[in-house]
Structures are given as C-alpha cells and as structure tokens.
Design a protein around this motif. Structure first.
Motif, PDB file in Angstrom:
ATOM      1  N   ALA A 126       0.838  -1.197   0.000  1.00  0.00           N
ATOM      2  CA  ALA A 126       0.000   0.000   0.000  1.00  0.00           C
ATOM      3  C   ALA A 126       0.872   1.245   0.000  1.00  0.00           C
ATOM      4  CB  ALA A 126      -0.919  -0.003   1.224  1.00  0.00           C
ATOM      5  N   THR A 127       0.630   2.142  -0.939  1.00  0.00           N
ATOM      6  CA  THR A 127       1.315   3.427  -1.005  1.00  0.00           C
ATOM      7  C   THR A 127       0.266   4.541  -1.101  1.00  0.00           C
ATOM      8  OG1 THR A 127       1.462   3.546  -3.424  1.00  0.00           O
ATOM      9  CG2 THR A 127       3.187   2.307  -2.283  1.00  0.00           C
ATOM     10  N   ARG A 128       0.742   5.789  -1.146  1.00  0.00           N
ATOM     11  CA  ARG A 128      -0.176   6.924  -1.200  1.00  0.00           C
ATOM     12  C   ARG A 128      -0.982   6.983  -2.495  1.00  0.00           C
ATOM     13  NH1 ARG A 128       1.358  10.747   2.751  1.00  0.00           N
ATOM     14  NH2 ARG A 128       3.384  10.247   3.677  1.00  0.00           N
ATOM     15  N   ASP A 129      -0.441   6.399  -3.562  1.00  0.00           N
ATOM     16  CA  ASP A 129      -1.081   6.605  -4.852  1.00  0.00           C
ATOM     17  C   ASP A 129      -1.310   5.326  -5.657  1.00  0.00           C
ATOM     18  OD1 ASP A 129       1.545   6.072  -5.352  1.00  0.00           O
ATOM     19  OD2 ASP A 129       2.013   8.016  -6.270  1.00  0.00           O
ATOM     20  N   ASN A 130      -1.252   4.148  -5.020  1.00  0.00           N
ATOM     21  CA  ASN A 130      -1.570   2.937  -5.775  1.00  0.00           C
ATOM     22  C   ASN A 130      -2.999   2.487  -5.477  1.00  0.00           C
ATOM     23  OD1 ASN A 130      -1.452   1.605  -3.303  1.00  0.00           O
ATOM     24  ND2 ASN A 130       0.210   0.224  -3.878  1.00  0.00           N
ATOM     25  N   GLU A 131      -3.361   1.292  -5.930  1.00  0.00           N
ATOM     26  CA  GLU A 131      -4.742   0.828  -5.772  1.00  0.00           C
ATOM     27  C   GLU A 131      -5.124   0.563  -4.323  1.00  0.00           C
ATOM     28  OE1 GLU A 131      -2.332  -2.944  -6.840  1.00  0.00           O
ATOM     29  OE2 GLU A 131      -2.233  -0.758  -7.088  1.00  0.00           O
ATOM     30  N   HIS A 132      -4.144   0.521  -3.426  1.00  0.00           N
ATOM     31  CA  HIS A 132      -4.424   0.296  -2.000  1.00  0.00           C
ATOM     32  C   HIS A 132      -4.161   1.553  -1.173  1.00  0.00           C
ATOM     33  CE1 HIS A 132      -4.923  -3.917  -2.920  1.00  0.00           C
ATOM     34  NE2 HIS A 132      -3.687  -3.995  -3.389  1.00  0.00           N
ATOM     35  N   SER A 133      -4.305   2.712  -1.800  1.00  0.00           N
ATOM     36  CA  SER A 133      -4.040   3.969  -1.085  1.00  0.00           C
ATOM     37  C   SER A 133      -5.000   4.159   0.087  1.00  0.00           C
ATOM     38  CB  SER A 133      -4.138   5.150  -2.045  1.00  0.00           C
ATOM     39  OG  SER A 133      -5.427   5.249  -2.620  1.00  0.00           O
ATOM     40  N   ASP A 134      -6.232   3.650  -0.036  1.00  0.00           N
ATOM     41  CA  ASP A 134      -7.163   3.761   1.094  1.00  0.00           C
ATOM     42  C   ASP A 134      -6.632   3.016   2.306  1.00  0.00           C
ATOM     43  OD1 ASP A 134      -7.464   1.275  -0.063  1.00  0.00           O
ATOM     44  OD2 ASP A 134      -9.644   1.393  -0.261  1.00  0.00           O
ATOM     45  N   LEU A 135      -6.044   1.844   2.085  1.00  0.00           N
ATOM     46  CA  LEU A 135      -5.442   1.085   3.185  1.00  0.00           C
ATOM     47  C   LEU A 135      -4.231   1.811   3.746  1.00  0.00           C
ATOM     48  CD1 LEU A 135      -5.440  -1.548   4.845  1.00  0.00           C
ATOM     49  CD2 LEU A 135      -4.009  -2.570   3.057  1.00  0.00           C
ATOM     50  N   PHE A 136      -3.455   2.450   2.869  1.00  0.00           N
ATOM     51  CA  PHE A 136      -2.278   3.203   3.303  1.00  0.00           C
ATOM     52  C   PHE A 136      -2.654   4.241   4.356  1.00  0.00           C
ATOM     53  CE2 PHE A 136       0.501   6.880   3.017  1.00  0.00           C
ATOM     54  CZ  PHE A 136       1.764   6.319   3.056  1.00  0.00           C
ATOM     55  N   TYR A 137      -3.737   4.969   4.135  1.00  0.00           N
ATOM     56  CA  TYR A 137      -4.135   6.016   5.066  1.00  0.00           C
ATOM     57  C   TYR A 137      -4.864   5.476   6.299  1.00  0.00           C
ATOM     58  CZ  TYR A 137      -2.837   9.513   1.605  1.00  0.00           C
ATOM     59  OH  TYR A 137      -2.122  10.306   0.728  1.00  0.00           O
ATOM     60  N   ALA A 138      -5.313   4.231   6.238  1.00  0.00           N
ATOM     61  CA  ALA A 138      -6.045   3.651   7.369  1.00  0.00           C
ATOM     62  C   ALA A 138      -5.139   2.949   8.377  1.00  0.00           C
ATOM     63  CB  ALA A 138      -7.100   2.659   6.857  1.00  0.00           C
ATOM     64  N   ILE A 139      -3.940   2.557   7.966  1.00  0.00           N
ATOM     65  CA  ILE A 139      -3.054   1.769   8.842  1.00  0.00           C
ATOM     66  C   ILE A 139      -2.639   2.524  10.113  1.00  0.00           C
ATOM     67  CG2 ILE A 139      -0.739   0.771   9.011  1.00  0.00           C
ATOM     68  CD1 ILE A 139      -2.701  -1.052   7.648  1.00  0.00           C
ATOM     69  N   LYS A 172     -10.360  11.583   5.332  1.00  0.00           N
ATOM     70  CA  LYS A 172     -10.425  11.807   6.775  1.00  0.00           C
ATOM     71  C   LYS A 172     -10.006  10.535   7.509  1.00  0.00           C
ATOM     72  CE  LYS A 172     -13.437  14.014  10.190  1.00  0.00           C
ATOM     73  NZ  LYS A 172     -14.817  14.472  10.461  1.00  0.00           N
ATOM     74  N   THR A 173      -8.863  10.572   8.150  1.00  0.00           N
ATOM     75  CA  THR A 173      -8.337   9.411   8.867  1.00  0.00           C
ATOM     76  C   THR A 173      -8.758   9.468  10.334  1.00  0.00           C
ATOM     77  OG1 THR A 173      -6.272  10.614   9.219  1.00  0.00           O
ATOM     78  CG2 THR A 173      -6.393   9.179   7.290  1.00  0.00           C
ATOM     79  N   MET A 174      -8.242   8.543  11.143  1.00  0.00           N
ATOM     80  CA  MET A 174      -8.663   8.476  12.540  1.00  0.00           C
ATOM     81  C   MET A 174      -8.342   9.754  13.302  1.00  0.00           C
ATOM     82  SD  MET A 174      -7.999   4.525  13.747  1.00  0.00           S
ATOM     83  CE  MET A 174      -8.493   4.888  15.418  1.00  0.00           C
ATOM     84  N   ILE A 175      -7.209  10.372  13.025  1.00  0.00           N
ATOM     85  CA  ILE A 175      -6.936  11.700  13.584  1.00  0.00           C
ATOM     86  C   ILE A 175      -6.847  12.680  12.422  1.00  0.00           C
ATOM     87  CG2 ILE A 175      -5.772  10.735  15.614  1.00  0.00           C
ATOM     88  CD1 ILE A 175      -3.129  11.683  14.375  1.00  0.00           C
ATOM     89  N   ASP A 205     -12.025   9.368  14.368  1.00  0.00           N
ATOM     90  CA  ASP A 205     -13.022   9.234  13.313  1.00  0.00           C
ATOM     91  C   ASP A 205     -13.063   7.796  12.807  1.00  0.00           C
ATOM     92  OD1 ASP A 205     -13.746   9.448  10.147  1.00  0.00           O
ATOM     93  OD2 ASP A 205     -14.822  10.939  11.338  1.00  0.00           O
ATOM     94  N   ALA A 206     -14.254   7.210  12.767  1.00  0.00           N
ATOM     95  CA  ALA A 206     -14.401   5.802  12.431  1.00  0.00           C
ATOM     96  C   ALA A 206     -14.641   5.540  10.952  1.00  0.00           C
ATOM     97  CB  ALA A 206     -15.559   5.205  13.235  1.00  0.00           C
ATOM     98  N   SER A 207     -15.053   6.544  10.201  1.00  0.00           N
ATOM     99  CA  SER A 207     -15.607   6.305   8.867  1.00  0.00           C
ATOM    100  C   SER A 207     -14.629   5.578   7.935  1.00  0.00           C
ATOM    101  CB  SER A 207     -16.064   7.621   8.258  1.00  0.00           C
ATOM    102  OG  SER A 207     -15.011   8.575   8.267  1.00  0.00           O
TER     103      SER A 207
END
Length: 567
Positions: free
Chosen positions: A198-211, A433-436, A513-515
């Motif tokens: 997961a990186t900032r701009d690949n197909e798993h970018s959502d996971l990158f920001y959630a970790i 919008k991440t957890m913080i 933030d949980a979303s």
C-alpha cells in the motif's frame, strides 16, 4: 483548624501494596537490571548477526517468513478459532495499556522473526525494514552513514511496527509529522492471506491512510519503507530557560520554533529539533537543535557533551541546570542525542529507582540502566499494575499548538504532574479523513505554526506520579483520566492508544473518526478476523463473547452523544 488550613484533599490510607511499591527497587536492582542487561545483549548479538548477512539473504529469509504467515492464516477455521492475534507475549509491549484481549481465545500468528533491516537505499533515501526492528537497531546502522529516519522515536526499544500501528513522535516532527507520516509504503498480509503493498497513490491507497493508529486491526504488517534524511555527526543544542506562568511558558515554547511572520518552511528560521520541559508551574527549559558537522563541533571553544555515557547526569536534569546557568550551547553526538532519554526513561527512572540519579549509583551501576520496560511489567504483578493505574499517570495529549497553554493549566489543576514534556508535530491535511485529523478550516486562521497544508499540534507528555499522590493525598486516577479524555474530545485533541484509557466506545469514536477505518475493515475483510481497534485498546479483560458479538455487528454511529463523567 480554619478552612484555609485544611488540605485540599484528605490523606490516603496506605496498604500493603504501597509497601511493595516503596521497596520494589530491590527487585529492580537484583532481578530486573541484570536480566535487562542479558536481554539487551542477546538482542544486540542478534542484530549484529543480522547486519552481517547480505541484503539479498535477508530478503530471502523475509520471503520465507511471509509465506509462513500466509500459510498460518489459511489454517484458521473462522467458525472454531478465535480472532487473529500475534503470538507476542502481553508483557513484552512497551506501552502501559493492558493487553488483556489476549486472554480471550484467539488464533496466534508468530511474527517474532520479522526483526531485520531489509535494505538501505541511498539513492531513493528509503529504509525498508521489518516491523520488529527497533530504533536503537536502525540508528546503529544508519547514523554511521550520516543517514537517519526522518523521525527517530526516543527510546531504543520502540519498534517500527508499534510506531506505525500506534504512535511515534520525535523532536523533528514539527517538520516531518508523526512517525507514520514518514512511511512511503506498507507491506500487509490481509485476512485472506493476500500480501499487498500500500502506497499513497496505488490501488491500496485507502489502506495506506487507514493503517496508522489502527493497532494492527486491518492486517499483519510484515515490512515498511520509511523515509531517510541526510544528517551530520553532531547536534548543536541550545538550552533556553524561561520563567513565567504556564501561558507565558506555552508562548515561549511556540516562539522557539514557529516564526511569528508565518514563514514556517524556512530552514533558516526553523530548527531541526525542538523539545521543551516544564519543571514547575513557573519554570521551563526549551531546547532547539541543528545538525552540525564534526569540524564545527570540534572548533576551539565549543563544548562537546557525550550524554550517552552511563555515568553522565540524566538528560532532563542536565537540561534543568539552564535555570541557574542561563542560556547555553553544546554539541552532542547525533546518535546519543536521538536516545538521550533512554537511560532514565525520561524521568520515570526516578520513581523506579529513587537513588539511580545519584553520582555514586551512576558510576557504579549506571551501566546497567535502563531497566527493560517489558521486564518491569513482567515482575510487577496485577496488584502493583492496578496501583500504577490509579496512582501514576502516563499519558500523551496531542493538542493544537494554540491550545497548549490551556492543556498545561488543565493538567496542573487536575494532576499536578511535573516535569512535563513538550514536543511539536505537524498534522497534515490528507485527501481523506483518517482516525486523527486537522480542525476544519484551520488554514484560514493562520495561527502560529500552521501552514496551508498542515496544522501544528503538540504532544504534552504527562509521565509521573501526580502531586496529590506524592503528598499522600487521595487521588482517583481512573476518574482523572476520564475527565482528561473528555477535555481532549472537547478540544479536538487526541490520546495515543498505548496509554491506559477510560473511554467508552461512544466516546472513543468521538475522539477518533471511524468512517474510513471501518470502510477499510469491511473492504479488506478484517471484520470477524481482527479485533476492532476500540476493543483492542479498551481497559480491562475482554471476554470472548464480548469481542465476538462486537465483531458480528456494525459499530454504533461514531458521533453518538458524549457520555457524561461520573459524579
């Protein structure tokens, strides 16, 4: 006795646990410290053996270990086995949070082999490391190359995995953000056994920001690529004492690294490192550091202070001398500066061994310091652990810079804990919008330290016995933490999850933030496989039924009404 002469709080009756705590230093000296030395030595030998292997050999072993993790996950029977959990023993973690969730039935996955530095790429300025690599290990390898992680967390024992999934900060965070902000890529094994990058701009970018802040509840981290920066051999450190009330101290702290003209990205005006220590309600010392070459440090008239030697005064006490000496400058070897608080665990060492800061102890036994936190936890027993939860505070308050004065006054009124540690960090405005997250519209206010792309926050570190406890007065630690957490929620502030928390589930999801986190849990199959971050952080034992029921249903709306504090 007149009302004015009455103590603010009634005296507390002592019991047998107070006796155990008072004389715990005997166990620490004769058991914890010797075993800590053996433990540190064995880790050092293991790290040395790892460093002797080629990067190609380390990568081959890494690939084999990842296959073992994948195969282990595929062996799990969701209907019979518990939720997935690492096989790491509960007492090994550095944080003070209870890890009683491991007492419920769970499916263990062993990650103990993931402790190698896989590559130091000088061209890309990236370090690729496994999750159990700690800060001491990585600075031993990178500093001789005049390289370092952009954010090097203070204590040697802190691991990459813990700093990514949890929380990590250092005096350079006012430039680079939190430890997780310096990560370029994550390698994660998901619940179904897939390995993804997961990186900032690949197909798993959502996971990158959630970790970050997820506490390992989205998947198993097996490697990370982290930003490196060029450094020099020494840190030129300026100690500046300040006297005034708490709000004046807070302003002086902000002025030490935030130009009032708003030129926050100008390296000529912003130091490489910033740290503050508040010793009393009216006294503080603020330190700013800039990297310096060996040639500069050794010029005639410059003072070099090798703070890493075992017989040296503890760093926070050395810094305190500026209150009498006045402002002064010295040069500290860079690696020793990075780990300046390791030997005394900030100032917690004073509570663990009251005489360990004395000259005779430092010369005779200082080389045994610090006691390993995991061994301290392993030898304390449940009664002493509960005592520390009630009579001791270890909390970090992440507050917007403009509210630091409010935070200092609140901590003084509620807890009277000194010294206090101040360390600034940027909270970046992200594409999701991440957890913080930053305050809405912060960039329009142009407050001191803020830029268009990041809001300046500060970690107010509260680590010590509160004033009422030191005076022998009644103190309700759980209630004090509960009120503190509500104050944080009301002031758009955050609490790292390594600490003991009294948050209910509703209040937890008002602080964070949980979303996006819940979206990724569903998308990547974590629900029903990994415990939710709230239940992993929750204080006390978690029954299997409680955890399983929570995993079978969606969380309640995260913006429910705040629970009211107990009367």
């Amino acid at each position: 006795m007149s009302d004015l002469e009455k103590p603010l709080r009634p005296k507390r009756k002592k019991n047998w646990v107070d006796f155990l705590v008072k004389f715990r230093w005997i166990i620490v000296i004769f058991v914890v410290l010797p075993f800590s030395v053996l433990f540190y030595f064995s880790i050092y030998v293991g790290d040395l053996c790892s460093s002797m292997k080629s990067y190609k050999r380390r990568q081959k072993e890494h690939d084999e270990n990842v296959k073992k993790v994948i195969n282990r996950l595929k062996q799990r029977n969701p209907s019979k086995d518990g939720l997935v959990c690492t096989a790491r023993k509960p007492w090994i973690a550095v944080g003070m949070r209870n890890v009683d969730y491991k007492r419920a039935r769970h499916f263990e996955v062993d990650l103990s082999a993931f402790r190698n530095i896989l590559d130091i790429d000088k061209e890309r300025m990236i370090a690729r490391v496994e999750p159990l690599v700690n800060m001491g290990q990585i600075t031993r390898e990178t500093v001789p190359m005049n390289l370092a992680l952009a954010v090097v967390a203070e204590l040697d024992d802190l691991t990459v995995g813990g700093l990514i999934n949890g929380y990590g900060i250092e005096g350079s965070s006012h430039i680079y953000g939190l430890f997780s902000d310096t990560v370029v890529a994550y390698e994660i094994v998901l619940s179904d056994g897939r390995l993804v990058r997961a990186t900032r701009d690949n197909e798993h970018s959502d996971l990158f920001y959630a970790i970050p802040w997820s506490q390992g509840t989205l998947g198993l981290l097996v490697a990370a690529e982290i930003k490196l920066i060029p450094i020099k051999e020494y840190m030129k450190l300026t100690y500046k004492p300040v006297v005034g009330n708490l709000r004046e101290l807070a302003q002086a702290y902000a002025d030490s690294f935030c130009p009032r003209d708003g030129d926050q990205d100008n390296p000529e005006k912003v130091p490489d490192f910033v740290e503050g220590m508040i010793y009393t309600p009216t006294e503080g010392v603020f330190m700013t550091g800039r990297y310096a070459s060996k040639e500069e440090a050794k010029k005639k008239g410059n003072k070099i202070n090798c703070v890493g030697w075992w017989f040296k005064p503890w760093f926070y006490q050395h810094a305190q001398t500026a209150l009498k000496r006045g402002e002064f400058v010295e040069y500290i070897p860079t690696r020793e500066y990075y780990h300046r608080h390791t030997r005394c665990l900030y100032w917690e060492g004073k509570l663990i061994l009251p005489f360990a800061d004395q000259c005779w102890f430092r010369w005779l036994l200082g080389w045994l310091m610090p006691p390993k936190v995991s061994l301290l936890k392993a030898t304390q027993g449940e009664a002493i652990r509960n005592y520390y939860h009630e009579m001791h505070v270890i909390q970090d308050l992440l507050v917007p810079l403009y509210k630091v004065g409010d935070a200092l006054e609140y901590v003084h009124e509620e807890m009277e804990v000194y010294p206090l540690w101040l360390c600034p960090h940027r909270l970046f405005k992200l594409p999701m919008k991440t957890m913080i997250y930053t305050e809405h519209g912060f960039e329009h206010h142009r407050r001191q330290g803020d830029t268009d792309y990041a809001q300046m926050f500060t970690d107010v570190g509260v680590y010590y016995a509160p004033g009422p406890v030191l005076r022998g007065e009644v103190f309700d630690g759980a209630e004090a933490v509960r009120r503190l957490e509500l104050w944080l929620i009301e002031n758009h502030s955050f609490q790292p999850q390594y600490a003991v928390s009294e948050l209910t589930e509703k209040n937890f999801w008002r602080m964070f933030d949980a979303s996006h986190y819940e979206y990724c849990r569903r998308k990547y199959g974590a629900v029903g496989t990994f415990m939710s971050v709230y239940y992993k952080s929750k204080k006390g034992r978690k029954t299997e039924k409680e955890v399983q029921e929570a995993e079978q249903q969606q969380l309640e709306t995260p913006y429910a009404e705040i629970d009211q504090p107990a009367a």
